[in-house]
Design a protein around this motif. Sequence first.
Motif, PDB file in Angstrom:
ATOM      1  N   TYR A   1       0.829  -1.206   0.000  1.00 31.72           N
ATOM      2  CA  TYR A   1       0.000   0.000   0.000  1.00 31.72           C
ATOM      3  C   TYR A   1       0.865   1.258   0.000  1.00 31.72           C
ATOM      4  O   TYR A   1       2.023   1.237   0.413  1.00 31.72           O
ATOM      5  N   ASP A   2       0.266   2.328  -0.471  1.00 30.92           N
ATOM      6  CA  ASP A   2       0.842   3.662  -0.372  1.00 30.92           C
ATOM      7  C   ASP A   2       0.176   4.339   0.820  1.00 30.92           C
ATOM      8  O   ASP A   2      -1.036   4.538   0.829  1.00 30.92           O
ATOM      9  N   PRO A   3       0.931   4.694   1.871  1.00 31.85           N
ATOM     10  CA  PRO A   3       0.312   5.277   3.073  1.00 31.85           C
ATOM     11  C   PRO A   3      -0.540   6.506   2.787  1.00 31.85           C
ATOM     12  O   PRO A   3      -1.554   6.719   3.450  1.00 31.85           O
ATOM     13  N   THR A   4      -0.146   7.298   1.797  1.00 30.71           N
ATOM     14  CA  THR A   4      -0.884   8.536   1.513  1.00 30.71           C
ATOM     15  C   THR A   4      -2.023   8.336   0.516  1.00 30.71           C
ATOM     16  O   THR A   4      -2.735   9.284   0.191  1.00 30.71           O
TER      17      THR A   4
ATOM     18  N   SER B   1      -1.952 -19.699   2.203  1.00 28.13           N
ATOM     19  CA  SER B   1      -2.097 -18.246   2.287  1.00 28.13           C
ATOM     20  C   SER B   1      -3.562 -17.876   2.378  1.00 28.13           C
ATOM     21  O   SER B   1      -4.434 -18.587   1.875  1.00 28.13           O
ATOM     22  N   ASN B   2      -3.816 -16.767   3.023  1.00 24.45           N
ATOM     23  CA  ASN B   2      -5.180 -16.258   3.169  1.00 24.45           C
ATOM     24  C   ASN B   2      -5.163 -14.751   2.969  1.00 24.45           C
ATOM     25  O   ASN B   2      -4.269 -14.054   3.472  1.00 24.45           O
ATOM     26  N   VAL B   3      -6.123 -14.255   2.221  1.00 19.40           N
ATOM     27  CA  VAL B   3      -6.219 -12.822   1.945  1.00 19.40           C
ATOM     28  C   VAL B   3      -7.470 -12.273   2.608  1.00 19.40           C
ATOM     29  O   VAL B   3      -8.575 -12.787   2.389  1.00 19.40           O
ATOM     30  N   SER B   4      -7.296 -11.266   3.419  1.00 22.05           N
ATOM     31  CA  SER B   4      -8.442 -10.599   4.036  1.00 22.05           C
ATOM     32  C   SER B   4      -8.544  -9.186   3.489  1.00 22.05           C
ATOM     33  O   SER B   4      -7.539  -8.474   3.379  1.00 22.05           O
ATOM     34  N   GLY B   5      -9.754  -8.808   3.123  1.00 25.98           N
ATOM     35  CA  GLY B   5      -9.970  -7.483   2.573  1.00 25.98           C
ATOM     36  C   GLY B   5      -9.912  -6.405   3.631  1.00 25.98           C
ATOM     37  O   GLY B   5      -9.876  -6.674   4.839  1.00 25.98           O
TER      38      GLY B   5
ATOM     39  N   LEU C   1      -7.048   0.788   3.787  1.00 27.65           N
ATOM     40  CA  LEU C   1      -7.737   0.324   2.594  1.00 27.65           C
ATOM     41  C   LEU C   1      -7.000  -0.808   1.886  1.00 27.65           C
ATOM     42  O   LEU C   1      -7.358  -1.183   0.772  1.00 27.65           O
ATOM     43  N   ALA C   2      -5.964  -1.347   2.539  1.00 26.73           N
ATOM     44  CA  ALA C   2      -5.165  -2.395   1.915  1.00 26.73           C
ATOM     45  C   ALA C   2      -5.583  -3.781   2.396  1.00 26.73           C
ATOM     46  O   ALA C   2      -5.880  -3.979   3.580  1.00 26.73           O
ATOM     47  N   ALA C   3      -5.565  -4.728   1.466  1.00 21.36           N
ATOM     48  CA  ALA C   3      -5.789  -6.122   1.834  1.00 21.36           C
ATOM     49  C   ALA C   3      -4.570  -6.631   2.600  1.00 21.36           C
ATOM     50  O   ALA C   3      -3.446  -6.157   2.401  1.00 21.36           O
TER      51      ALA C   3
END
Length: 214
Positions: free
Chosen positions: A144-147, A171-175, A205-207
């Motif tokens: 992610y981009d922090p800004t 692996s597991n991805v959480s939204g 806003l990052a998974a």
Amino acid sequence: MRLNGLAMLICGALGAFAAAPARAHPHVWISGREAVVFNDRGEIVALRHRWLFDDMYSAFVIEGAAKKKGRLTKEELAPLAKSNVEDLAEFDYFTHAKVSGRKLAFGAPQDYALEEVENKRVELSFTMPLDTPVSPKIFSFQVYDPTYFVAFELAPGASVELVNAPHGCSSNVSGAKPLAAAESKKLTESFFSGLSPGADFGVKLAAAVVVACP
């Protein structure tokens, strides 16, 4: 105002290294494919990124390059890939990983390449090696981009690849969790004002990707 590393890729393609414009959010959209790389001892040694850019961003790159017939190749875009991957150092390459709550450090990116792919899109790929291999029970990372200048999402339907992983690893991805009402309002206002919604919106806003091994 400092210029975001990915914004520099746009400006570099256009040959215009002027001051950055007002930063409405986001400016660039990326659909990512991620891989976690293990060594033969079952340790995680690197993350591999493949970032597919949106149509508008890709058009800037393609139009700014010395276009020949057919697609632009990795070789033609190699100087641009090198300079702009290096620019991402200021932003930790948008790559954030942890083991047992401890933030992990990465070395310099390797195997970076930029190329034109299908539908006149451009894709940036590179490998982020860990400073020290880790033998995790639980390993997690986010991109992610922090800004929130750059919006990241995992490619629809794509799973996180585990390269050379020991038997039983998964692996597991959480939204991202839904934003609170006040945060949603702040984000909406940032689109109209051209101001940053805050330094922590990117992570909100990052998974999150979690890799578990027995």
